[in-house]
Design a protein around this motif. Structure first.
Motif, PDB file in Angstrom:
ATOM      1  N   SER A   1      46.536 -26.487  28.249  1.00 30.76           N
ATOM      2  CA  SER A   1      47.709 -25.821  27.683  1.00 30.76           C
ATOM      3  C   SER A   1      48.580 -26.806  26.930  1.00 30.76           C
ATOM      4  N   ALA A   2      48.726 -28.011  27.463  1.00 28.59           N
ATOM      5  CA  ALA A   2      49.550 -29.032  26.800  1.00 28.59           C
ATOM      6  C   ALA A   2      49.020 -29.355  25.405  1.00 28.59           C
ATOM      7  N   PHE A   3      47.703 -29.470  25.278  1.00 25.71           N
ATOM      8  CA  PHE A   3      47.116 -29.736  23.968  1.00 25.71           C
ATOM      9  C   PHE A   3      47.373 -28.579  23.013  1.00 25.71           C
ATOM     10  N   LYS A   4      47.215 -27.365  23.497  1.00 25.80           N
ATOM     11  CA  LYS A   4      47.416 -26.202  22.630  1.00 25.80           C
ATOM     12  C   LYS A   4      48.865 -26.102  22.171  1.00 25.80           C
ATOM     13  N   TYR A   5      49.792 -26.281  23.089  1.00 23.48           N
ATOM     14  CA  TYR A   5      51.213 -26.233  22.718  1.00 23.48           C
ATOM     15  C   TYR A   5      51.555 -27.322  21.705  1.00 23.48           C
ATOM     16  N   SER A   6      50.861 -28.449  21.771  1.00 25.72           N
ATOM     17  CA  SER A   6      51.177 -29.582  20.902  1.00 25.72           C
ATOM     18  C   SER A   6      50.397 -29.571  19.597  1.00 25.72           C
ATOM     19  N   ALA A   7      49.508 -28.596  19.425  1.00 28.39           N
ATOM     20  CA  ALA A   7      48.707 -28.455  18.206  1.00 28.39           C
ATOM     21  C   ALA A   7      47.883 -29.704  17.913  1.00 28.39           C
ATOM     22  N   ILE A   8      47.320 -30.291  18.972  1.00 27.93           N
ATOM     23  CA  ILE A   8      46.458 -31.469  18.833  1.00 27.93           C
ATOM     24  C   ILE A   8      45.050 -31.084  19.272  1.00 27.93           C
ATOM     25  N   ASP A   9      44.059 -31.473  18.476  1.00 30.17           N
ATOM     26  CA  ASP A   9      42.689 -31.079  18.771  1.00 30.17           C
ATOM     27  C   ASP A   9      42.169 -31.822  19.992  1.00 30.17           C
TER      28      ASP A   9
ATOM     29  N   GLN B   1      42.838 -31.812   4.865  1.00 27.39           N
ATOM     30  CA  GLN B   1      42.943 -32.978   4.011  1.00 27.39           C
ATOM     31  C   GLN B   1      43.162 -34.196   4.906  1.00 27.39           C
ATOM     32  N   GLU B   2      43.132 -35.384   4.309  1.00 27.06           N
ATOM     33  CA  GLU B   2      43.384 -36.594   5.098  1.00 27.06           C
ATOM     34  C   GLU B   2      44.714 -36.449   5.817  1.00 27.06           C
ATOM     35  N   ARG B   3      44.736 -36.812   7.071  1.00 27.78           N
ATOM     36  CA  ARG B   3      45.892 -36.469   7.884  1.00 27.78           C
ATOM     37  C   ARG B   3      46.328 -37.628   8.773  1.00 27.78           C
ATOM     38  N   VAL B   4      47.617 -37.785   8.886  1.00 26.44           N
ATOM     39  CA  VAL B   4      48.193 -38.749   9.811  1.00 26.44           C
ATOM     40  C   VAL B   4      48.797 -37.962  10.972  1.00 26.44           C
ATOM     41  N   LEU B   5      48.424 -38.335  12.187  1.00 27.41           N
ATOM     42  CA  LEU B   5      48.960 -37.640  13.342  1.00 27.41           C
ATOM     43  C   LEU B   5      50.455 -37.902  13.455  1.00 27.41           C
ATOM     44  N   GLU B   6      51.229 -36.839  13.510  1.00 26.40           N
ATOM     45  CA  GLU B   6      52.680 -36.980  13.575  1.00 26.40           C
ATOM     46  C   GLU B   6      53.097 -37.511  14.947  1.00 26.40           C
ATOM     47  N   LYS B   7      54.055 -38.451  14.966  1.00 24.83           N
ATOM     48  CA  LYS B   7      54.498 -39.033  16.234  1.00 24.83           C
ATOM     49  C   LYS B   7      55.109 -37.991  17.146  1.00 24.83           C
ATOM     50  N   HIS B   8      55.822 -37.007  16.551  1.00 32.23           N
ATOM     51  CA  HIS B   8      56.437 -36.030  17.444  1.00 32.23           C
ATOM     52  C   HIS B   8      55.397 -35.116  18.089  1.00 32.23           C
ATOM     53  N   GLN B   9      54.195 -35.006  17.483  1.00 30.58           N
ATOM     54  CA  GLN B   9      53.124 -34.279  18.155  1.00 30.58           C
ATOM     55  C   GLN B   9      52.721 -35.005  19.432  1.00 30.58           C
ATOM     56  N   LEU B  10      52.587 -36.322  19.331  1.00 33.71           N
ATOM     57  CA  LEU B  10      52.238 -37.111  20.515  1.00 33.71           C
ATOM     58  C   LEU B  10      53.341 -37.056  21.556  1.00 33.71           C
ATOM     59  N   ASN B  11      54.590 -37.125  21.104  1.00 35.40           N
ATOM     60  CA  ASN B  11      55.714 -37.024  22.036  1.00 35.40           C
ATOM     61  C   ASN B  11      55.695 -35.686  22.761  1.00 35.40           C
ATOM     62  N   GLU B  12      55.406 -34.615  22.006  1.00 35.69           N
ATOM     63  CA  GLU B  12      55.348 -33.289  22.619  1.00 35.69           C
ATOM     64  C   GLU B  12      54.192 -33.189  23.596  1.00 35.69           C
ATOM     65  N   LEU B  13      53.043 -33.798  23.241  1.00 32.30           N
ATOM     66  CA  LEU B  13      51.910 -33.758  24.148  1.00 32.30           C
ATOM     67  C   LEU B  13      52.234 -34.466  25.450  1.00 32.30           C
ATOM     68  N   GLN B  14      52.830 -35.645  25.372  1.00 32.60           N
ATOM     69  CA  GLN B  14      53.215 -36.366  26.584  1.00 32.60           C
ATOM     70  C   GLN B  14      54.234 -35.571  27.394  1.00 32.60           C
ATOM     71  N   HIS B  15      55.180 -34.954  26.694  1.00 32.40           N
ATOM     72  CA  HIS B  15      56.188 -34.115  27.358  1.00 32.40           C
ATOM     73  C   HIS B  15      55.498 -32.950  28.078  1.00 32.40           C
ATOM     74  N   ASN B  16      54.555 -32.294  27.399  1.00 32.63           N
ATOM     75  CA  ASN B  16      53.908 -31.113  27.957  1.00 32.63           C
ATOM     76  C   ASN B  16      52.931 -31.459  29.075  1.00 32.63           C
ATOM     77  N   LEU B  17      52.365 -32.667  29.027  1.00 31.11           N
ATOM     78  CA  LEU B  17      51.478 -33.088  30.103  1.00 31.11           C
ATOM     79  C   LEU B  17      52.257 -33.387  31.377  1.00 31.11           C
ATOM     80  N   SER B  18      53.522 -33.764  31.233  1.00 32.81           N
ATOM     81  CA  SER B  18      54.315 -34.184  32.384  1.00 32.81           C
ATOM     82  C   SER B  18      55.023 -33.018  33.071  1.00 32.81           C
ATOM     83  N   LYS B  19      55.091 -31.860  32.424  1.00 29.52           N
ATOM     84  CA  LYS B  19      55.808 -30.729  33.007  1.00 29.52           C
ATOM     85  C   LYS B  19      55.281 -29.436  32.404  1.00 29.52           C
ATOM     86  N   THR B  20      55.800 -28.316  32.878  1.00 29.94           N
ATOM     87  CA  THR B  20      55.438 -27.035  32.288  1.00 29.94           C
ATOM     88  C   THR B  20      55.969 -26.977  30.865  1.00 29.94           C
ATOM     89  N   PRO B  21      55.098 -26.725  29.886  1.00 30.07           N
ATOM     90  CA  PRO B  21      55.554 -26.743  28.487  1.00 30.07           C
ATOM     91  C   PRO B  21      56.678 -25.740  28.228  1.00 30.07           C
TER      92      PRO B  21
END
Length: 245
Positions: free
Chosen positions: A90-98, A120-140
């Motif tokens: 669920s954390a990955f889905k909420y964070s839109a990270i494959d 297209q060529e893509r740079v992973l946004e830092k706030h996506q990673l921040n959201e993933l870490q946030h969502n992994l640590s608690k209920t999204p």
């Protein structure tokens, strides 16, 4: 060809992923390196500048997040690999990270590579990673909505309703904003569910807290003055839900 690095500290999983990649995408993937630790991964990514990285979250002496925070080159596609755990999925889905679940399914791997080919060529946004870490640590409590223009971080309770049209879904927010994403509503249905949300119609999903009134005839009036129909198949479930609440 995607010049690919596999970052995984378990040898059997590295070997299995390599074999499956050869099976399903030998004409698209060229594996150029393997890494087991954070330090090794950082050095290889910065030196080899890959097009695609498969990365486990838990590595020797750290995590995949440590790698992403230390690299200077980040213009690559990223697919996390993770052991099955529903909260993490669920954390990955909420964070839109494959991501791919272990053990890796060949068809899911093939689909993930096909998704990359459409981007297209893509740079992973830092706030996506921040959201993933946030969502992994608690209920999204937030979701990332990716559009062609930006990545929007939206609190779940700020979503008033969603409306789908073909392969697109428009999110209507309480503050009046509209955000359109190029994914059908079914992609979000398992993330936006009771007790806060309810898919009331094939084309509509609503925030139950934003209902102003509803009729037995099957129409729901929302706080943004929109009127949403209740599908015949959802009427009984909807009325029981409202009664229970």
């Amino acid at each position: 060809m995607y010049r690919t690095i596999i970052i995984e500290d378990e040898q059997r999983i590295r070997e299995a992923l390599s074999i499956i990649l050869e099976m399903v995408a030998s004409d698209q993937i060229q594996i150029i390196a393997y890494a087991e630790s954070v330090e090794e991964a950082v050095k290889l990514i910065d030196r080899l500048k890959p097009d695609l990285v498969f990365m486990d979250i838990v590595l020797q002496n750290g995590t995949g997040f440590d790698v992403l925070q230390q690299i200077s080159f980040n213009s690559f596609h990223l697919i996390f690999t993770t052991a099955y755990e529903q909260h993490a999925v669920s954390a990955f889905k909420y964070s839109a990270i494959d991501y791919l679940l272990k053990p890796i399914d060949p068809e899911e791997l093939k689909t993930a590579i096909e998704r990359i080919s459409l981007l297209q060529e893509r740079v992973l946004e830092k706030h996506q990673l921040n959201e993933l870490q946030h969502n992994l640590s608690k209920t999204p409590d937030r979701i990332i909505l990716p559009t062609q223009e930006a990545m929007y971080v939206v609190k779940l309770d700020q979503i008033l309703r969603c409306e789908t049209s073909g392969s697109y879904t428009t999110f209507f927010l309480i503050d009046g904003r509209k955000i359109m994403v190029s994914k059908p509503l079914k992609n979000y249905e398992d993330l936006l569910e009771p007790p806060l949300f309810f898919r009331i119609h094939q084309s509509h999903l609503i925030n139950l807290n934003s209902i102003v009134s509803y009729s037995r005839e099957g129409m729901v009036h929302m706080s943004d003055k929109s009127v949403v129909p209740i599908s015949r198949s959802k009427k009984e479930q909807f009325f029981n839900l409202m009664k229970d609440n």
